[in-house]
Design an enzyme around this catalytic site. Sequence first.
Site, PDB file in Angstrom:
ATOM      1  N   THR A  18     -94.825  79.160-131.748  1.00 51.06           N
ATOM      2  CA  THR A  18     -93.552  79.028-131.001  1.00 51.06           C
ATOM      3  C   THR A  18     -93.713  78.121-129.747  1.00 51.06           C
ATOM      4  OG1 THR A  18     -92.981  81.225-131.696  1.00 51.06           O
ATOM      5  CG2 THR A  18     -91.826  80.376-129.784  1.00 51.06           C
ATOM      6  N   VAL A  19     -92.673  77.477-129.456  1.00 51.01           N
ATOM      7  CA  VAL A  19     -92.660  76.731-128.185  1.00 51.01           C
ATOM      8  C   VAL A  19     -91.468  77.180-127.367  1.00 51.01           C
ATOM      9  CG1 VAL A  19     -93.889  74.696-129.045  1.00 51.01           C
ATOM     10  CG2 VAL A  19     -91.389  74.726-129.124  1.00 51.01           C
TER      11      VAL A  19
END
Length: 531
Positions: A349-350
Amino acid sequence: MLVRANHHYPSRRSAVAADNVVSASHPLAAQAGLSMLARGGNAVDAALATAITLTVVEPTGNGIGSDAFAILWDGKELHGLNASGRSPSAWTPERFAGLDAMPFHGWESVTVPGAVSAWVAVSSRFGKLPFATLFEPAIGYAEKGFPVSPVIAALWARAEHQLSVQPGFAETFLPSGHAPQAGDYFASPGHARTLRLIAETKGKAFYEGEIAEEIEAFAKAHGAALTVSDMAAHKADWCGTISRSFDDVSLNEIPPNGQGIAALMGLGILANTNIRDLDADDPLAMHIQIEAMKLALRDAEAFVSDLDHMTTVTVDDLLDDGYLAARAREIDGQRATNFGAGAPKHGGTVYLTAADSTGMMVSFIQSNYAGFGSGIVVPNTGVALQNRGAGFSLDPKHQNCVGPNKRPFHTIIPGFLMGQDAPVMSFGVMGGPMQAQGHVQMVLRTQLWGQDPQMAVDAPRWRVTDGLGVALESSLPAATIQKLQAMGHDITLEAPDNAFGFGGAQLIHRLGDRGYVAGSDPRKDGGAIGF
């Protein structure tokens, strides 16, 4: 004004104060966002350019085939967007009969990617700059290449061994047969081509046209279910937020299918404890937080699903004041407990955040789920498809049971803190099940214990696992670790630079009527920058 508390943690960074600021997990992406502000854009333009660039420079956590969620303050009110995709229409429970769990990699974990729809929806409603302008930095890095950063290189090497057998992965992400090392240049012409088509058509090529057709053709070649019709039926939903107060602030999260409700439940449970009497680094404070999050996460796992399918146990049931107070009473202040799910209704995830001088603030998250996601990469497109289907249950009695055209349980959540009548902080913590736990830790450290955003990010973290299990960063004092063990917690120590296990946090805190102070996680390669 946020006052720096008297706590000291090892850090390579200082908090950044500015009128316009971007905080992201990769410096090139943060600079792409800041460049939009310098060109006269707003925080939305900055956030989207950052997000689009991250699909190129941080493919180990997100991509064009990701999902996304956003919370933004437009200067007058708060908005929430759910741009997570649904399952293919052919995904009946019978399709997965005989399996013990949903597949974690491969085509049978692929749901419709929603991130592109988020870019289009947020830009068209709130952006200032032309949509195509937001893609310029990302296209440049995809065409000309960029030097791979150290944390990304380490995660890429791990994926090489896990995903090299998946269709299309090696051709795109293992140039010369192996993962690039830190400092190696990586380019992806197919990625540039897809981004250019998305920019020119405002997403239509991705959901209805050329790219959608290539995705369907690749799916059919491998016996998978995803079709152009599934892609074309997707839409992002302006869903608002759900919230929970803790003293003078309220934490806002996206409604289910995400796990944001677990952060609200954890905070609501903690409001009914003596947490306010304890210091940030007191082992008893950690114990109470751990127990509250165990309760919240057990309930989230048991009841959260696509909002349209939460009919037996609802959001209101889970956030009921009386129920959360009752859950708080289950906490033993001196001893760890192996909790089960509660009865709220009787009978991975970012992340990035941006803010501008007009007061607009954006909390934005997008993710493939597990690193590169399913491992499936559509040839000549740079599109790595997410594995969000792994979030479904195969229990036919569960509200989150797999089914057609349904959103799975989601781990990625943007966070947003509001005061009585103004925003306080846009923030998020990447890292699967760490995210809701990280939200609670960031809220308490900044609001209850007065730590500035960088200090809150630097502080050692804990993470609830299974049963009595708790993962701790090994940088915690030995006395703290021993105290938690004595209370019955099953402790596992992990390296303090484990960005996947303990997440990567990005925070922007508002400073009164003007300016912001931001922090960026040293566990990642990124930073906070502004002017």
